[in-house]
Design a protein around this motif. Structure first.
Motif, PDB file in Angstrom:
ATOM      1  N   THR A 157       0.799  -1.245  -0.209  1.00 17.24           N
ATOM      2  CA  THR A 157       0.103   0.068  -0.150  1.00 17.24           C
ATOM      3  C   THR A 157       0.825   1.097   0.056  1.00 17.24           C
ATOM      4  OG1 THR A 157      -1.900  -1.099   1.349  1.00 17.24           O
ATOM      5  CG2 THR A 157      -1.684   1.254   1.137  1.00 17.24           C
ATOM      6  N   ALA A 158       1.908   1.371   0.794  1.00 18.76           N
ATOM      7  CA  ALA A 158       2.646   2.294   0.648  1.00 18.76           C
ATOM      8  C   ALA A 158       3.640   2.557  -0.543  1.00 18.76           C
ATOM      9  CB  ALA A 158       3.658   2.327   1.992  1.00 18.76           C
ATOM     10  N   LEU A 160       2.448   1.955  -3.610  1.00 22.10           N
ATOM     11  CA  LEU A 160       1.472   2.383  -4.389  1.00 22.10           C
ATOM     12  C   LEU A 160       1.239   3.852  -4.155  1.00 22.10           C
ATOM     13  CD1 LEU A 160      -1.393  -0.320  -4.704  1.00 22.10           C
ATOM     14  CD2 LEU A 160       0.256   0.403  -6.653  1.00 22.10           C
ATOM     15  N   GLU A 161       1.052   3.962  -2.898  1.00 17.96           N
ATOM     16  CA  GLU A 161       0.828   5.617  -2.521  1.00 17.96           C
ATOM     17  C   GLU A 161       1.841   6.497  -2.993  1.00 17.96           C
ATOM     18  OE1 GLU A 161       0.363   5.617   1.538  1.00 17.96           O
ATOM     19  OE2 GLU A 161      -1.897   4.876   1.353  1.00 17.96           O
ATOM     20  N   ALA A 162       3.272   6.019  -2.742  1.00 22.05           N
ATOM     21  CA  ALA A 162       4.514   6.519  -3.302  1.00 22.05           C
ATOM     22  C   ALA A 162       4.561   6.881  -4.926  1.00 22.05           C
ATOM     23  CB  ALA A 162       5.904   5.850  -2.703  1.00 22.05           C
ATOM     24  N   GLY A 164       1.831   6.768  -6.869  1.00 17.60           N
ATOM     25  CA  GLY A 164       0.814   7.511  -7.562  1.00 17.60           C
ATOM     26  C   GLY A 164       0.403   7.238  -8.888  1.00 17.60           C
ATOM     27  N   SER A 165       0.253   8.227  -9.539  1.00 21.08           N
ATOM     28  CA  SER A 165      -0.342   8.050 -10.980  1.00 21.08           C
ATOM     29  C   SER A 165       0.700   7.571 -11.878  1.00 21.08           C
ATOM     30  CB  SER A 165      -0.686   9.498 -11.365  1.00 21.08           C
ATOM     31  OG  SER A 165       0.351  10.266 -11.646  1.00 21.08           O
ATOM     32  N   THR A 261      10.639   0.098   0.245  1.00 19.98           N
ATOM     33  CA  THR A 261      10.100  -0.384   1.326  1.00 19.98           C
ATOM     34  C   THR A 261      11.001  -1.117   2.188  1.00 19.98           C
ATOM     35  OG1 THR A 261       9.364  -2.471   0.652  1.00 19.98           O
ATOM     36  CG2 THR A 261       7.865  -0.510  -0.102  1.00 19.98           C
ATOM     37  N   SER A 331       2.548   0.867   9.586  1.00 22.10           N
ATOM     38  CA  SER A 331       3.399   1.424   8.499  1.00 22.10           C
ATOM     39  C   SER A 331       4.044   2.602   8.995  1.00 22.10           C
ATOM     40  CB  SER A 331       2.424   1.946   7.464  1.00 22.10           C
ATOM     41  OG  SER A 331       3.027   2.362   6.119  1.00 22.10           O
ATOM     42  N   THR A 333       6.475   5.781   8.517  1.00 21.29           N
ATOM     43  CA  THR A 333       6.900   6.700   7.499  1.00 21.29           C
ATOM     44  C   THR A 333       7.664   8.014   8.225  1.00 21.29           C
ATOM     45  OG1 THR A 333       4.889   8.038   7.228  1.00 21.29           O
ATOM     46  CG2 THR A 333       5.150   6.104   5.702  1.00 21.29           C
TER      47      THR A 333
END
Length: 367
Positions: A157-158, A160-162, A164-165, A261, A331, A333
């Protein structure tokens, strides 16, 4: 330690583990006569798997010893050995513990399958066994660990968030853990449940051991195979490997490092997160895990039930309904360093924010 447990639970990602049955009585599975250890004069064998990952020597061992001492007014003796990633060595260590007639064994297995025969020998000698951190095979009496699929989900998940598009604008490299560690398969399963179909996985690696140098060599191979311009992110199963990966990325001339990660919230990993070299880690409340293991070990050594400690149970490949406690994960960060490893006393600000990282700590608000 209560504070650590509360903090971890309060900030944890949603985790769950279906109960497979009720907790079993501590004496149900152990063979042989029981000694009267109600006075607290007991001996506990603690076997940890390796010293490549900083957590075992720095956190698990002293935290476990502290909890056992608290529960027994300092009367219990903890006999410690580290297998240094060698399953044969760990088997010999179990035999030594049996010869020394310890009252209970706490084992974090190098190889979850290979340890089964050793655990059987311990049980035949009337010594109950707690599987610690990794679900060992064989007739274990209790188990405590983290929700390991949730670890992988947090990492995926992290990442994917990093991204982004740009998640499908290139390739990610997947650096999985040791094939002898059953947790590694769960980390990978959790990560893939999030990542598959949303990223392009250009290269995947499994390793025989949790070693930074293995990850470093594999990352060099991935860069050569894919080309550095194609790599947009790296899934690393833990912080030690993340260090080796980042070294390879730097050596290859990456001017801007892709998100990487990690797991374990090792000091070096936390410092890399502060500096921006590593995107995230997974913080696991070692105080809570070690505390639970201490409670289980002392109870089993005294011939007591585990009902008040272990509310759930899990099935291993060889043993059904093992009384278990599963600890949640977080998680980690830049945004929550203050609320996790600092708040729980895992590290101090001075340990993290050495002169090399002082400016980065100030910028990140680490205090």
């Amino acid at each position: 330690m209560r504070r650590a447990a509360v903090a971890a639970a309060a900030t944890a990602m949603a985790v769950s583990l279906a109960a497979c049955g009720s907790a079993k009585e501590s004496g149900d599975k152990a063979d042989g006569p029981k000694k009267d250890n109600s006075s607290g004069d007991i001996s506990i064998g603690l076997l940890l798997p390796e010293n490549q990952t900083a957590r075992y020597e720095k956190l698990d061992k002293p935290l476990f010893e502290k909890k056992v001492s608290e529960l027994t007014d300092g009367k219990a003796k903890v006999i410690y050995a580290n297998a240094k990633q060698d399953a044969t060595t760990q088997s010999q260590q179990v035999d030594t513990m049996i010869t020394n007639k310890v009252d209970v064994l706490v084992v974090d297995a190098v190889d979850s399958k290979a340890i089964a025969g050793s655990i059987k020998r311990a049980k035949d000698a009337g010594i109950p066994v707690v599987a610690y951190d990794r679900l060992a095979e064989g007739p274990i009496d209790a188990y405590t660990s983290f929700d390991n699929e949730a670890v992988g989900k947090a990492q995926g998940t992290a990442l994917l968030e990093a991204l982004g598009s740009k998640a499908k604008s290139g390739d990610i490299v997947m650096m999985n853990g040791a094939i002898t560690d059953p947790n590694a398969a769960l980390f990978k399963k959790g990560a893939l449940s999030v990542l598959e179909g949303k990223v392009n996985i250009g290269k995947r690696y499994d390793t025989k051991e949790w070693k930074p140098e293995n990850a470093n060599a594999n990352m060099e191979g991935a860069i050569s195979a894919l080309g550095k311009d194609k790599i947009i992110g790296v899934y690393s199963a833990n912080d030690g490997m993340a260090g080796g990966i980042i070294t390879a990325l730097k050596a290859a001339g990456f001017t801007k490092l892709p998100p990487v990660t990690g797991q374990d919230a090792e000091l070096a990993g936390v410092q890399r997160i502060v500096s921006g070299e590593q995107f995230m880690s997974v913080y696991k409340s070692y105080p809570q895990e070690a505390s639970v293991a201490g409670e289980m070990a002392v109870a089993l050594a005294k011939g007591e039930k585990l009902d008040s400690i272990a509310k759930d149970s899990v099935d291993s490949p060889t043993t059904k309904g093992v009384p278990s406690v599963i600890v949640p994960v977080v998680s980690l960060t830049k945004a929550n360093i203050n609320d996790t490893v600092l708040k729980d006393g895992i590290y101090t600000v001075d340990e993290i924010c050495t002169p090399q990282y002082k400016a980065a700590c100030d910028a990140a608000g680490v205090k």
